[in-house]
Design an enzyme around this catalytic site. Structure first.
Site, PDB file in Angstrom:
ATOM      1  CB  ILE A   1     -12.374   8.743  -0.084  1.00 12.97           C
ATOM      2  CG1 ILE A   1     -11.426   9.733   0.600  1.00 12.97           C
ATOM      3  CG2 ILE A   1     -13.808   8.964   0.354  1.00 12.97           C
ATOM      4  CD1 ILE A   1     -11.749  11.195   0.312  1.00 12.97           C
ATOM      5  N   GLY A   2      -9.605   6.624   0.193  1.00 12.65           N
ATOM      6  CA  GLY A   2      -8.337   6.330  -0.465  1.00 12.65           C
ATOM      7  C   GLY A   2      -7.227   6.086   0.531  1.00 12.65           C
TER       8      GLY A   2
ATOM      9  N   GLY B   1      -2.713   6.598   0.693  1.00 10.73           N
ATOM     10  CA  GLY B   1      -1.468   6.985   0.043  1.00 10.73           C
ATOM     11  C   GLY B   1      -0.287   6.705   0.937  1.00 10.73           C
ATOM     12  N   GLY B   2       0.879   7.263   0.573  1.00 13.00           N
ATOM     13  CA  GLY B   2       2.077   7.062   1.368  1.00 13.00           C
ATOM     14  C   GLY B   2       1.943   7.637   2.765  1.00 13.00           C
ATOM     15  CG  PHE B   3       0.135  11.502   5.243  1.00 12.12           C
ATOM     16  CD1 PHE B   3       1.091  12.450   5.545  1.00 12.12           C
ATOM     17  CD2 PHE B   3      -0.928  11.342   6.106  1.00 12.12           C
ATOM     18  CE1 PHE B   3       0.981  13.223   6.692  1.00 12.12           C
ATOM     19  CE2 PHE B   3      -1.047  12.100   7.256  1.00 12.12           C
ATOM     20  CZ  PHE B   3      -0.085  13.043   7.538  1.00 12.12           C
ATOM     21  N   GLY B   4      -0.910   7.764   4.496  1.00 11.26           N
ATOM     22  CA  GLY B   4      -1.849   6.948   5.255  1.00 11.26           C
ATOM     23  C   GLY B   4      -3.221   7.027   4.616  1.00 11.26           C
TER      24      GLY B   4
ATOM     25  CB  VAL C   1      -7.545  10.044   2.190  1.00 12.82           C
ATOM     26  CG1 VAL C   1      -8.234  11.397   2.062  1.00 12.82           C
ATOM     27  CG2 VAL C   1      -6.042  10.193   1.952  1.00 12.82           C
TER      28      VAL C   1
ATOM     29  CE  LYS D   1      -2.267  13.480   2.789  1.00  8.43           C
ATOM     30  NZ  LYS D   1      -1.259  14.215   1.997  1.00  8.43           N
TER      31      LYS D   1
ATOM     32  CG  ASP E   1       6.128  12.958  -3.686  1.00  6.71           C
ATOM     33  OD1 ASP E   1       6.532  12.241  -4.624  1.00  6.71           O
ATOM     34  OD2 ASP E   1       5.376  12.537  -2.788  1.00  6.71           O
TER      35      ASP E   1
END
Length: 687
Positions: free
Chosen positions: A377-378, A380-383, A385, A399, A496
């Site tokens: 579904i998405g 981000g910087g973490f990886g 999702v 995540k 953040d």
């Protein structure tokens, strides 16, 4: 020498018998749990006769039926089902004992009866129950002591059991077992099983119905089991099943552990040793008879004949052949530990801390269909999702730390430790985490409306955010930050804060997420310094971006930027106007000074806006992004200002600069860029 050699087979025979006897005795007696008999009634002689025939058939050899058998004799239907991990002889003993016990406890004048043992169950009825989900009668056992922190046990049990509830229906024998460590020095074990007459969907539904009872009786217990005619589940803090009964497909890659290899080597060495001993015995007999005969060849044959005719030697060979085959059976049922990893060291309990909830990887894999693209579904910087669905229908967001992510174990641990201690309606709820098989995962409650940036900066979705909704989102973010700064057990600096880290639930209520960069202050500490500047351009306070100084006022600056983005519907990082190179902050300041602040408002808000509230929000936002951190209000002041229409607000001063991307001249060869977090490239713009 010869007499000594003759003693060797007898010694090994004796040891083998003792060993086999110990195996038999270690199985122990079958354990009766409970039984149920239907109301007594007058049965016809034909029914009684058919019942006796049925029970007699069920009590016969169970080996060929692999622990499950359903039979019909006349109008009588019956079955037995052994626990999937028990040996065939234990299953036979349990079924035979259960049938005898059932006949004694329920006699033959009952139309329906069921008896539960730890190792098996036997039931019969005057109606066909093939493929029918039946959870009544239900037997429930639990220990008498609650854990000191029931919520921790709730996480331990629930997710371990849920993973097996999803995998067992897809197993050929309708059972599965697993273990995991909620903490490095702890183990938890669970086992679930369905009657093999059920479909996969029926099995899943049966197990789900059993879990409805756990909330009222068993959550917080150190162990429990729920048994019904169609399915059962069990959870314990000790090993209660036979681990080698679970077949594991070994991947043909990576470095394998020495366990299975040693299991293969040991019986091979034993068999080789037996061969050597037998050879020595034959050689000894040959020499003995060679002295008595002139023909060595005939003596050898005669010696071999005597040796092989000795019943002790036959028994001796038989026992070691059984030993070898028995070990091979263990090899077939023994795989590599699912938790084994050759490139990731599991952290110690001191590293993780006491508030580090863990969820088994199998549960997360099943919930997300093994991290399929359809569930993504998405990113981000973490990886990436993923959306997942647990067996009870609860939706979660997972995540997954990407291999190329700028964040690592420290950030993951940081987030888990912080968010596990935080409880507020405007903070996203962490359900658990997973560090297993080189995977680093965080499991959150699922936010059906995703993140704020996806709505705010989309031309279509932005029009659906009227002023009332936007103002509510601003107030919710402010309350969440106030909790972090002043009302939680720890004073927490998020570091953040941005629109992509504001998630929206089904009612569009905001929840702050992503605490990977968060830091805590203790006592009277008001600021800290770091050389590792991490964050996102456009949202970082100037003192943090330039000097590494951060405090609660750093978050206040980020909140002010978010407020301006919510009002305008535009990103600060992409706002620069090509003709004058203004940032969103500088542009807002100039409009404010010229009494033209309403021009800052998103054009789609004209019909829904409340003018005084819009102007108040612009005023508060400019107070939050002032150059001097000391001039910025605290979040407690911000919450009060947002809630009141009568409190006079101080005049803001100029924003110092914007930390963001600059629209450069295409012909320029300048390349003075500064890496802020290794992911985005930023530039400092002077006033």
């Amino acid at each position: 020498m010869a007499s000594a050699m003759n003693m060797i087979p007898r010694i090994i025979f004796f040891v083998s018998v003792v060993w086999l006897a110990s195996l038999k005795s270690s199985k122990g007696e079958v354990n009766y749990l409970e039984h149920y008999c239907d109301i007594s009634t007058t049965l016809s002689p034909t029914y009684r006769s058919n019942l006796n025939l049925l029970l007699s058939a069920l009590s016969q050899n169970t080996t060929s039926y692999k622990g499950f058998r359903y039979e019909t004799t006349g109008q009588v239907h019956g079955l037995y089902m052994c626990r999937g991990d028990v040996m065939s002889d234990v299953c036979q003993d349990c079924v035979s004992t259960a049938i005898k016990e059932l006949q004694q406890r329920c006699s033959n004048d009952r139309e329906e009866a069921v008896i539960f043992y730890d190792e098996c169950l036997v039931r019969y009825s005057n109606r066909s129950f093939w493929g029918t989900i039946e959870i009544s009668p239900m037997v429930l056992f639990y220990n008498g002591k609650n854990q000191s922190q029931p919520e921790d046990s709730d996480i331990d049990a629930r997710y371990l059991v849920y993973g097996l509830m999803m995998s067992a229906p897809n197993m050929s024998l309708m059972y599965d077992m697993s273990e995991y460590s909620p903490k490095p020095n702890q183990k938890r074990y669970s086992f679930v099983q369905c009657s093999r007459d059920l479909t996969s969907d029926g099995c899943a539904q049966c197990l789900l119905q059993l879990t409805y009872n756990l909330e009222f009786c068993c959550e917080g217990r150190r162990g429990y089991r729920v048994i019904s005619p169609s399915c059962s589940l069990r959870y314990e803090s000790y090993l209660f099943y036979r681990k080698e009964a679970k077949l594991v497909t070994l991947p043909n890659k990576g470095k394998q552990s020495n366990g299975p290899r040693m299991i293969i080597i040991i019986p091979s060495v034993v068999v080789s040793l037996v061969a050597v001993v037998l050879s020595c015995c034959i050689y000894t007999q040959r020499r003995r008879f060679n002295k008595r005969s002139r023909n060595g060849k005939h003596a050898c044959i005669h010696a071999l004949h005597i040796t092989c005719m000795n019943p002790n030697y036959y028994l001796f060979i038989y026992l070691f052949a059984y030993l070898y085959l028995f070990q091979n059976e263990k090899i077939k049922g023994t795989g590599m530990d699912e938790n084994a990893s050759d490139s990731y060291n599991i952290p110690t309990e001191e590293e993780l801390g006491p508030d580090f909830p863990l969820i088994p990887l199998t549960t997360i894999q099943l919930a997300t269909n093994k991290f399929s693209e359809e569930c993504k579904i998405g990113e981000g910087g973490f990886g990436p999702v993923y959306k997942g669905i647990l067996p009870d229908g609860k939706e979660v967001a997972v995540k997954r730390l990407g291999r190329n992510s700028g964040q690592g174990f420290e950030e993951l641990k940081n987030e888990v430790i912080f968010i596990a201690k935080l409880q507020h309606k405007n903070l996203v709820r962490l359900l658990g985490s997973c560090i297993e098989k080189n995977e680093k995962l965080l499991v959150y409650e699922y936010m059906s409306n995703a993140s704020l940036n996806l709505h705010l900066f989309d031309p279509v979705r932005r029009s659906q955010l009227d002023w009332k909704r936007r103002f509510s989102i601003v107030c919710g973010i402010a309350k969440g930050l106030l909790y972090l700064h002043e009302d939680s057990r720890l004073k927490i600096i998020h570091r953040d804060l941005k629109t992509s880290n504001i998630l929206l639930d089904h009612e569009m209520n905001p929840k702050i997420s992503d605490f990977g960069l968060a830091r805590t202050f203790r006592g009277d500490q008001i600021e800290d310094n770091t050389r590792r500047i991490m964050g996102t351009y456009g949202y970082m306070a100037p003192e943090y971006a330039m000097q590494g100084l951060f405090s609660v006022k750093s978050d206040v600056f980020s909140f002010g930027v978010i407020m301006l983005e919510i009002i305008t519907g535009k990103r600060n990082s992409g706002f620069y106007l090509s003709d004058i190179g203004q940032s969103l902050l500088v542009y807002a300041w100039r409009l404010w000074c010229n009494d033209e602040a309403l021009q800052l408002m998103d054009s789609c808000l004209k019909k829904s806006c409340v003018t005084n509230e819009v102007l108040k929000c612009i005023h508060i936002a400019l107070l939050c992004v002032q150059e001097d951190a000391a001039d910025r209000p605290t979040m407690s002041n911000v919450v009060v200002m947002l809630a009141s229409d009568t409190i006079p607000l101080p005049n803001p001063t100029k924003p110092a600069f914007s930390v963001g991307r600059m629209a450069t001249d295409p012909t320029s060869t300048s390349s003075w860029n500064y890496s802020i977090n290794g992911v985005t490239v930023s530039k400092l713009m002077p006033r």
